[in-house]
Design an enzyme around this catalytic site. Sequence first.
Site, PDB file in Angstrom:
ATOM      1  N   HIS A   1      39.323  30.654  44.870  1.00 29.15           N
ATOM      2  CA  HIS A   1      39.735  30.441  43.433  1.00 29.15           C
ATOM      3  C   HIS A   1      39.032  29.117  43.079  1.00 29.15           C
ATOM      4  CE1 HIS A   1      41.570  30.495  39.655  1.00 29.15           C
ATOM      5  NE2 HIS A   1      42.428  29.228  39.932  1.00 29.15           N
TER       6      HIS A   1
ATOM      7  N   GLU B   1      41.092  40.861  35.090  1.00 27.28           N
ATOM      8  CA  GLU B   1      42.281  39.914  35.036  1.00 27.28           C
ATOM      9  C   GLU B   1      43.272  40.298  33.860  1.00 27.28           C
ATOM     10  OE1 GLU B   1      42.779  37.737  36.686  1.00 27.28           O
ATOM     11  OE2 GLU B   1      40.985  37.378  37.841  1.00 27.28           O
TER      12      GLU B   1
ATOM     13  N   GLU C   1      45.065  43.746  37.250  1.00 28.21           N
ATOM     14  CA  GLU C   1      46.154  42.943  37.983  1.00 28.21           C
ATOM     15  C   GLU C   1      47.343  42.893  37.620  1.00 28.21           C
ATOM     16  OE1 GLU C   1      45.624  39.240  39.622  1.00 28.21           O
ATOM     17  OE2 GLU C   1      43.490  39.135  39.737  1.00 28.21           O
TER      18      GLU C   1
END
Length: 489
Positions: free
Chosen positions: A181, A438, A442
């Site tokens: 990340h 995203e 997810e």
Amino acid sequence: MRSIVLALAMFAAGAAAFQRGALPAGRPVLAASSRRARAAPAVTMATAERVNYYNTLSQAQKLDQLARCRFMDRSEFADGISALDGKKVVIVGCGAQGLNQGLNMRDSGCDVSYALRQSAIDAKRQSYLNAQENGFEVGTYEDLIPGADVVLNLTPDKQHTSVVSAIMPLMKKGATLAYSHGFNIVEEGMQVREDLTVIMVAPKCPGTEVREEYKRGFGVPTLIAVHPVNDPKGEGLAQAKAYAAATGGDRAGVLESSFVAEVKSDLMGEQTILCGMLQTGAVLNFDKMVAKGIDPGYASKLIQFGWETITEALKHGGITGMMDRLDNPSKIKAFDLSEELKEIMRPLYKKHQDDIITGHFSSTMMADWDNDDENLLKWRAETAETNFEKEPAGDVDIPEQEYFDNAVLMVAMVKAGVELAFEAMVDVGMKPESAYYESLHETPLIANTIARKKVGGRGCSCSSGGVLVQHPLPSSPLRCVRPESRRAH
């Protein structure tokens, strides 16, 4: 219906107030942890020392970095892990991502060991036990980092600055530092030695699923990137590809992205649809159902496991597939509700996206880090006191279709949240593929976590600062539950 949506609009007002630091004392605010676990307070950069990397870029560079997203062909991974052959890989941190990525890499033929703080080894903390019980070599930073060719920093986000500051002087010249990340690079502005290569390999899934998918011969979709400031030998992309292949990501699909695109899209997704809408919907819908006379145990189970059931249909068939689980009148109702939700919440989503793009959101979150997570811990405690969180799921059988039939509003919330998050990300220059990962991709992962842990205790809670404001729903379009379904728990 307008009153329901106004309740969700209160979420928008509270979120805006939080970002301004203007929430009055005693106002009920909810939040809790991200897909990436946050650890106990750690040494961090002082606020004055943080320089947001994204904000140092020219406008052209910003647009270029946001738009980095290319779906890679499987043939591009024909070399497998060759770029890591003969290299010593040292992982710092052995939590869910650290352990499971390491297991996959070892099974793929990589030389993997774990570097932990001396205190973690001496106290035999869980990170030490995870590594040792799985047969890995474990040592201190001083023992293992100097000999490492590739160092994977898989510690919690909040620890990244202190960890990287500790290991960087120990890393040999020309080594590679890897992340899963990019927050530390993009939002905290970590400056890495010029001779070091910096890459990112980000499986879009919790660590346990990274392992389970690998064991069944597949993998999880993965983003890879090279930090343009740190690729002195031009080897970053080859190493990132090899790392993705070693964890199994190449089998499921890999997007060549950027640190910037990964961070900005990740924050936007989790603050809105992933942790915002699902948590808000759980709390508000439960209170309204109970107020309307529905058995609390039934309501708790319908919501806790309903998100997972609904979003499984989303995962396999997209929004169309999810909506197709409803009968025709319910489809029309869900569509109308979602459009009304989008009308009310679009300004909120745009504000969240603006605050994330400018760095205001991350600076607010890091200020709370520096204050020993005072707001975060308060929000978690308040989340634990909500009616939904305290009510156990009832001992009642709910057939799969009933999760759709009796939760039309929940379907509408998922549709509205996914579409708004996707649109907001694309509007600021992110590629649709990046926004998809995203938002739609997810959402089932977080819904699965709610099914296992509800929204507190690390369920859907967002330690990166998702904010929700509790507000009673004066009316509800949740479909009436048949009396015979409302068995006492």
